[in-house]
Each structure stands twice: as structure tokens, then as C-alpha cells.
Design an enzyme around this catalytic site. Sequence first.
Site, PDB file in Angstrom:
ATOM      1  N   HIS A 526       0.816  -1.208   0.000  1.00 47.15           N
ATOM      2  CA  HIS A 526       0.000   0.000   0.000  1.00 47.15           C
ATOM      3  C   HIS A 526       0.856   1.267   0.000  1.00 47.15           C
ATOM      4  O   HIS A 526       0.801   2.059  -0.932  1.00 47.15           O
ATOM      5  CB  HIS A 526      -0.944  -0.027   1.206  1.00 47.15           C
ATOM      6  CG  HIS A 526      -1.871   1.147   1.276  1.00 47.15           C
ATOM      7  ND1 HIS A 526      -2.483   1.538   2.445  1.00 47.15           N
ATOM      8  CD2 HIS A 526      -2.273   2.038   0.339  1.00 47.15           C
ATOM      9  CE1 HIS A 526      -3.237   2.593   2.208  1.00 47.15           C
ATOM     10  NE2 HIS A 526      -3.114   2.928   0.944  1.00 47.15           N
ATOM     11  N   HIS A 531       1.701   4.989  -2.773  1.00 49.09           N
ATOM     12  CA  HIS A 531       1.863   6.351  -2.261  1.00 49.09           C
ATOM     13  C   HIS A 531       3.276   6.893  -2.490  1.00 49.09           C
ATOM     14  O   HIS A 531       3.456   7.975  -3.064  1.00 49.09           O
ATOM     15  CB  HIS A 531       1.556   6.387  -0.760  1.00 49.09           C
ATOM     16  CG  HIS A 531       0.111   6.319  -0.429  1.00 49.09           C
ATOM     17  ND1 HIS A 531      -0.634   7.436  -0.096  1.00 49.09           N
ATOM     18  CD2 HIS A 531      -0.745   5.266  -0.362  1.00 49.09           C
ATOM     19  CE1 HIS A 531      -1.876   7.079   0.165  1.00 49.09           C
ATOM     20  NE2 HIS A 531      -1.974   5.758   0.008  1.00 49.09           N
ATOM     21  N   HIS A 717      -3.745   1.075  -6.347  1.00 49.75           N
ATOM     22  CA  HIS A 717      -3.998   1.657  -5.030  1.00 49.75           C
ATOM     23  C   HIS A 717      -5.391   1.306  -4.531  1.00 49.75           C
ATOM     24  O   HIS A 717      -5.569   0.928  -3.364  1.00 49.75           O
ATOM     25  CB  HIS A 717      -3.842   3.178  -5.064  1.00 49.75           C
ATOM     26  CG  HIS A 717      -4.201   3.822  -3.761  1.00 49.75           C
ATOM     27  ND1 HIS A 717      -5.416   4.445  -3.548  1.00 49.75           N
ATOM     28  CD2 HIS A 717      -3.534   3.907  -2.592  1.00 49.75           C
ATOM     29  CE1 HIS A 717      -5.459   4.890  -2.309  1.00 49.75           C
ATOM     30  NE2 HIS A 717      -4.345   4.583  -1.704  1.00 49.75           N
ATOM     31  N   ASN A 721      -6.463  -0.544  -0.963  1.00 55.35           N
ATOM     32  CA  ASN A 721      -6.902   0.415   0.051  1.00 55.35           C
ATOM     33  C   ASN A 721      -8.357   0.258   0.470  1.00 55.35           C
ATOM     34  O   ASN A 721      -8.653   0.188   1.657  1.00 55.35           O
ATOM     35  CB  ASN A 721      -6.685   1.841  -0.445  1.00 55.35           C
ATOM     36  CG  ASN A 721      -7.052   2.871   0.605  1.00 55.35           C
ATOM     37  OD1 ASN A 721      -6.376   3.018   1.623  1.00 55.35           O
ATOM     38  ND2 ASN A 721      -8.144   3.588   0.378  1.00 55.35           N
ATOM     39  N   ILE A 865      -6.396   9.154  -0.788  1.00 53.02           N
ATOM     40  CA  ILE A 865      -6.615   8.935   0.647  1.00 53.02           C
ATOM     41  C   ILE A 865      -5.652   7.851   1.119  1.00 53.02           C
ATOM     42  O   ILE A 865      -5.188   7.039   0.306  1.00 53.02           O
ATOM     43  CB  ILE A 865      -8.071   8.529   0.956  1.00 53.02           C
ATOM     44  CG1 ILE A 865      -8.348   8.554   2.459  1.00 53.02           C
ATOM     45  CG2 ILE A 865      -8.354   7.160   0.384  1.00 53.02           C
ATOM     46  CD1 ILE A 865      -8.277   9.919   3.074  1.00 53.02           C
TER      47      ILE A 865
END
Length: 865
Positions: A526, A531, A717, A721, A865
Site C-alpha cells: 500500500h 503512495h 492503489h 486500500n 486517501i
Amino acid sequence: MLNLNKVAVEVKEKKKKIKGTVVLMKKNVLGLNDFSASVVDRVDEFLGKRVFLQLISSSSSSCSVNGDPPEKGLKGKLRNPAYLENWITTITSLAVGESAFDVTFDWDEEIGVPGAFIIRNFHHNEFYLKTLTLEGVPDHQKIHFVCNSWVYPAEKYKSDRIFFTNQAYLPNDTPEPLRKYREEELLTLRGDGTGQLEEWDRVYDYAFYNDLGDPDKGSNYARPVLGGSSEYPYPRRGRTGRPPTKTDPNSESRLPLLLSLNIYVPRDERFGHLKMSDFLAYGLKSVSQFVLPEIESLFDQTPNEFDSFEDVLKIYEGGIKLNGPLLKKINESIPFEFLKQLLPSDGEGLLKYPMPKVIEDNKSAWRTDEEFAREMLAGVNPMIISGLQEFPPVSKLYVNIYGNQTSTITKEHIEEKLNGLTVDEAMKANRLFILNHHDTIMPYLRRINTTSTKTYASRTLLFLQDDGTLKPLAIELSLPNPDGDQFGAVSKVYTPAEHGVENSIWQLAKAYVAVNDSGIHQLITHWLRTHAVIEPIVISTNRQLSVLHPIYKLLHPHFRDTMHINAIARQILLNAGGGIEATLFPSKFTMEMSAVVYKDWVFPDQALPTDLIKRKVAVEDPDSPYGIRLLIQDYPFAVDGLKIWSAIKTWVQEYCNFYYKTDEMIQNDTELQSWWKELREKGHEDKKDEPWWPKMQTLAELIASCTIIIWVSSALHASTNFGQWPYAGYHPNRPTTSRRFMPEQGSPEYEELKTSPDKIFLKTITAQLQTLVGLSIIEILSRHSSDEVYLGQRENAEWTKDSEPLEAFQRFGKRLTEIEEQILQMNDEKKWKNRVGPVNVPYTLLFPTSEVGITGRGIPNSIAI
């Protein structure tokens, strides 16, 4: 007379007016108008301090001299300023919304078609400029400027704010009057690399991850700098320019808690007003993070433990009730005023969480072996499982440092469970798989176990059955040799058992695997692989690709909010003592471990087909769709993912083919080449010398690279997530840490395991208060905001003037709709057992669209997010 009439007509044409409409949003706070700002701006208008715009011509004649061809470097002419009209009398509704203002420009045909405009804001307050639309320009129906940017008072800027039309231009095709403006705008966005950056700055720059520790608070809060070294390589993050700490000049000072959400990122990268409202209202409503000492007394027998699985269910089936005096005490302890408004006033349950999907239909199916294995293919971390190539499994750790780390799983452990096959036959038939967390964890395990964590490095072997499901065969749990790392691992193998204490031991073994997988998921799959690796690409794109560049227009939607959520994560989650260290098993070694794993990160391997082949869960097959054949046919993440991947690739190919007709055009695109060079050499500087980087010399390399960036930012992602709450919201299913080792035969814990297996299980995994903090975090992360923009959608339909890319984008959207229908159909087909499983949770983590909230579906355009 005729000549006079002709002159009159020409004069009239030159004095013609062009009407424009400016759409903007006035300054606001948490979804409400900032009343004082509104009053001040009206006073400014009354005093003549207004907002004006000047159009810039894109016509070559506008910067020519005496009718000669324009000289290189000359700028297009500016028209007379035009002011926003009726600011004082335009009333904005109480709910945050858009305001439309008229603006009237003088038309001069000698200057020609406008290609950009300058705006100067002489108010005291900033506003969010959305669009400018011009009507009545000769030979043009409408001209659109899509702005989507905060405009601060002119005094805050060193250079004018400029916005360009929605027409895309490669650098060499840029109209000469706009070329200099294009270049200067990029220089502004790069900044000069010095000073502390303020909220109105628009600078995109790079920095190491040197802001996670807080050595001024003590040595326990010191953390190594990530990035800039061979020991801890790391992608770069956005620079803030904050001063160094007093204790360590290499560490950047941190913001105080109350200012955590004000960490610098360029203002246009910050959450919009709707998202920020959602983030605060839904995310921070979990006030347990601030009041842990206050709620300890709420739990009956053992304040730090869940006493039973029924005790765990209380936080979903009614919540934890707070009485009046305790509510008052909690209220006084909360640092944020807006959080106090979220507290109940009538004694209702404060710490009530939504029911996770994994226990919604069946409260115990998560404990089955089938579900344990299914989630490796259809859970939140389906990117780790791989085909078994050697038996016993071997390690890649250096023997001279870690000794013999070869697995102790033997043929005798598993061969009876292979449906009559030998181990060699099962491997040759591609029916043996492994969930391998051994090599990632073992180098840190000795240090990890000096903290409150007590856990193992794990290997799990699985067999692919005739019905397409996976059957766990054996779990190996390993510890470092007590005599030293060089003596290898001390390992024990556990096999499935259905009854008695052996079944309880097996359930604990699966829990230790889940602990490993939860940590690897959050830190590696993740955080690192989405990110962290995307942020430097966001930075390099804004620094090197003009908003006029077609590749900027292609990629920009996939960067929305990424820098801001990453900055917030560094401030309150990834930092020393933050939420991630407090809840995941590696504790203070979390980010350090991810840096070590980054050493093996390879950009081209992020392509889904490449990843699947590398993990030996697929093989190349030119006759199969997507050019590969899955070895696990019922692999929901891969099946749905390949469809999404293919749709993205087709869209990118059609888009890039419109702007680039030859490989030479790629090579001669100065902005594109600077972008790719900086992305590698600055954004991922610690890996700049790796030979696997695409050279960006061909159209195929551009298409492949952009497809990877969009895939990682959107679908990859989303798949890691938005299933966090549905699967990990029930913490026994995916515990994040373990606090005691496996009970040994003859010990008191082993005897207790015989009589109270559930109590021992809950005493082993994540503690009660730690669980509540962890749930607070993943509830935030799993929620779609009300302003989400999903894959195949754009915020503004006029994002480009070119019709062919718009038509290709419509086809992309239609293909995604078809994929949605296919996902729903496959989820209803009984033969695909891994798509629903014993828990009756259909796989929808790659379903493109979603509603607001926690839905377990939806692919936003970006890591938002």
C-alpha cells in the site's frame, strides 16, 4: 462615402467587446463561507482593489515587428485589463458553491485569438479559480480556460498568475507568443530550492524523508533519514523547507499537533473543501486516538483485552457507551474544537464502528482455511502470493550474514494432502504456491521482538485444488537463532488440524501469518508501492511538463490529492510514535523496513502482466488475452485487474498516438525528455543508475510508462486500500501485531489453550486499545469522499480541445462500464468460488465506480486517501 463606411466598420470591429464568464469559489472554511473574508473582499472592491484579467494573444502577428515573422522569445501582446463585475452584489449561498462573474474584454483583431490570460487579485483573500469561458471571439464559438487553482493576493507572488487555454501543444508546436510564458511558468513551479515554503507558494521540489523522527523529544523518537544512502534508499517527497531540529541538523523539524493538517504542499495539491470536510467529520470522529487513557475503564474484566469474540462484536453492534461525566472528561481532553462538536450529547455509543463485510453474513467463516487462502487472491493484499519453484523453499538472504535460512518444511509435512501427487509432480503442474514473508521480516525480527511485539517470519505453502480454491498445506514460523544471526533460523512447521488443541495451535499459526501479511500490506504493497513511488512522479510532472503538454493533461488527474495525503501521513501516521508504529508489528522499524524493500523496486515490474509473470502465477501466452495465461484461473484480483489494465493501456495508446506520430517526436520533445530524466535522477535518485529504466526514446516506451503510472495511481492503489475496512475492520481476521509467542507444550499457556482457546487467541493478537486506534485509521482510509472522481471520469468535460482524445476517453469510459457488468456477472457465477468465498463477500475491489462512504468498491483516478 463608401470608404468612410468601410473605416467605420473597421473601427467598430476593433472596438468590439468579448464577453467572458469566470467561475470561482470564494475562500471558505470547512464547507462554510468565511464571513470575515467575504466582508473584507467587498470593502476591497469598494476601495478599488479589484480582480482583473488580461488576455494574451496566441497569434504570431501579435509579437511580430513591422509585420515581419515574430522574433524568438518575444511574448504575445496583452490586452487592456478587464475587471470581474459585480463582486459586491454577487451573494454566495451559505453552502459552499460556485460563483459566476461576468468580465468584458476589449477586442482587437490585430492581437488575434487569446491563448492565455493573466489574473491579478488585489483583494486581501485568496479564491479558487475554476474556469474562464470566452464567447463571441470571431471564428470561435467558445474558448475554454480550465484553471482549477487557488489565486492568492497579487502581493504574495513573485510572478504573475497565468492560465492557458485547453488546447494542448507539444513544446515545438507552441505558438511563439505563448512560448516564453510557458517556459517562465515552469521556472516558477520549480522554485529556487531555498527557504521555507508558505501556503501560497506554488513550488514543487524534492526532499529526503528526514521529517519522520523528532530527536528533540529524545532518542526514542530519532529515526534514520530515508533516501540519499545505499543503506536506506527511498523515493523523494515534497520539500517544505522547514528548519532542522536542534538535536540533529539532518532532521527536519516537525509541526505541532494542532497544525498537523497545515503541512506545506502546493495549495492546488491540497484537499478540496468537500474532501477536507469529509476527512475531518468522518475520519477524526474516531476520537479514541486522543482519549485512550479515558476509555480504559470502560472495559469490564481486563481493560487491555477483549475477553471474547462477543466482546469484539460490541464495537460494531451498539458501540461502547459513554456516560455523562466521562463524556465531559473526554470533551475537556480533546485538543480540536471541531472534534468536540462530534461527541454525542445523549450518552449514545461513541466508539461504534460500521460492520465489516467479512463478518456481516457469517460471524465465524473468516476462520476457515478456505477463507484464509482465498484472501491471498481476493483480499486487500493479493500481490504477494507466488508460484513455488523450489522445494524446500530457499532464502535469498546472504548466507555469510544470516546463515542457513532454507525452509524446514519437508515432503512428509505436505505430500499426503496433494490429491495423490508428489511434490515434484505438483510443482511441475503449477499447483503449489507460497505466501512468503520470510526474507522481508527475518533481518529485522530480532530487533522487532525487543519491542512489545513477539512474532515470527513466516512461509505458507498452498495447493491449488481441482475446484480452483487454494488449500493451506503448512505454515513455517521462524525466529533468529538465539546464538546469533549467522547460525540461521530456528523454525517450526504447523499443519492443519480440525479438532482439539491442535486446531487451536493451527488457528494461532494462521494469525501469525496474518500479522505478517497485514504489516507487509500496509508498509510495502500500500504505502511504498503506490503512495511513496508516485509522489516524486507528481513533483517531476509539475516541474517539467507544462499544463499545455498533452502528457501533463493525460496524467494530471491521476495525481489529485496524493501529495497532501502523503504529507498528512508523514505528520501523523508514519512518524515516530505515530499511528502506524503504534499499530503494526514492526513498531519503530516500520519505515526503515520499507526502505530496505525499495532496493528491489523495479519500475517496469509494476506493469500488472509483468508482475504476475514474475510471481509465477502467470506465463506468457501470445494466444491468450493480454498475452499471458493465469495459472490460477479463479484469481479475482488478476482477472479483474487485467481487464482494467488493458482498458488503461488502450486509452493511453490511442491518446499518445494522436500527439506522437513517430519515435523522433518523442526524442525531440524537450519537456518530455526533461521530465523523464528528472523523474529518474531526482525523484527516484537512489535508483537512477538502474539499467531497467525505459530510455524514453520510443512511443512504445511512453505508452508503457504512462500506463504503469495510471495503473499504480488508480487501480493498484484502490485494490489495496478500499478493502481495508471490509476485511481488516474485524481485527481478528487481520491482526496487525502479536504480543506473545506460540504456546509450547507443557507451558501454562498451552494448558489454558485447551480450555479457553478464544481467550488465548485474543491475548496473542492486537490489544484492545491498540485495536481501536488501528480501526480509527483504516476507517478513514477506506472511505470515499463526496467529491471523488473515478477512473474514466474527469472533473471538467472541457479538459482538452482536441476531439479525437475526447472520443477515445469516452470509449475508455464505456469499456469500464462493460467491465463493471462482467464483474457483477462473474460474482454471481457459482463456479468461481474465490470471488465470494465462505464469508459471502463478493470481490468488488476493482469495480470502477462507487457511492460515497465505505463501500469496498470504486477506483478513484488518484491516490487520494
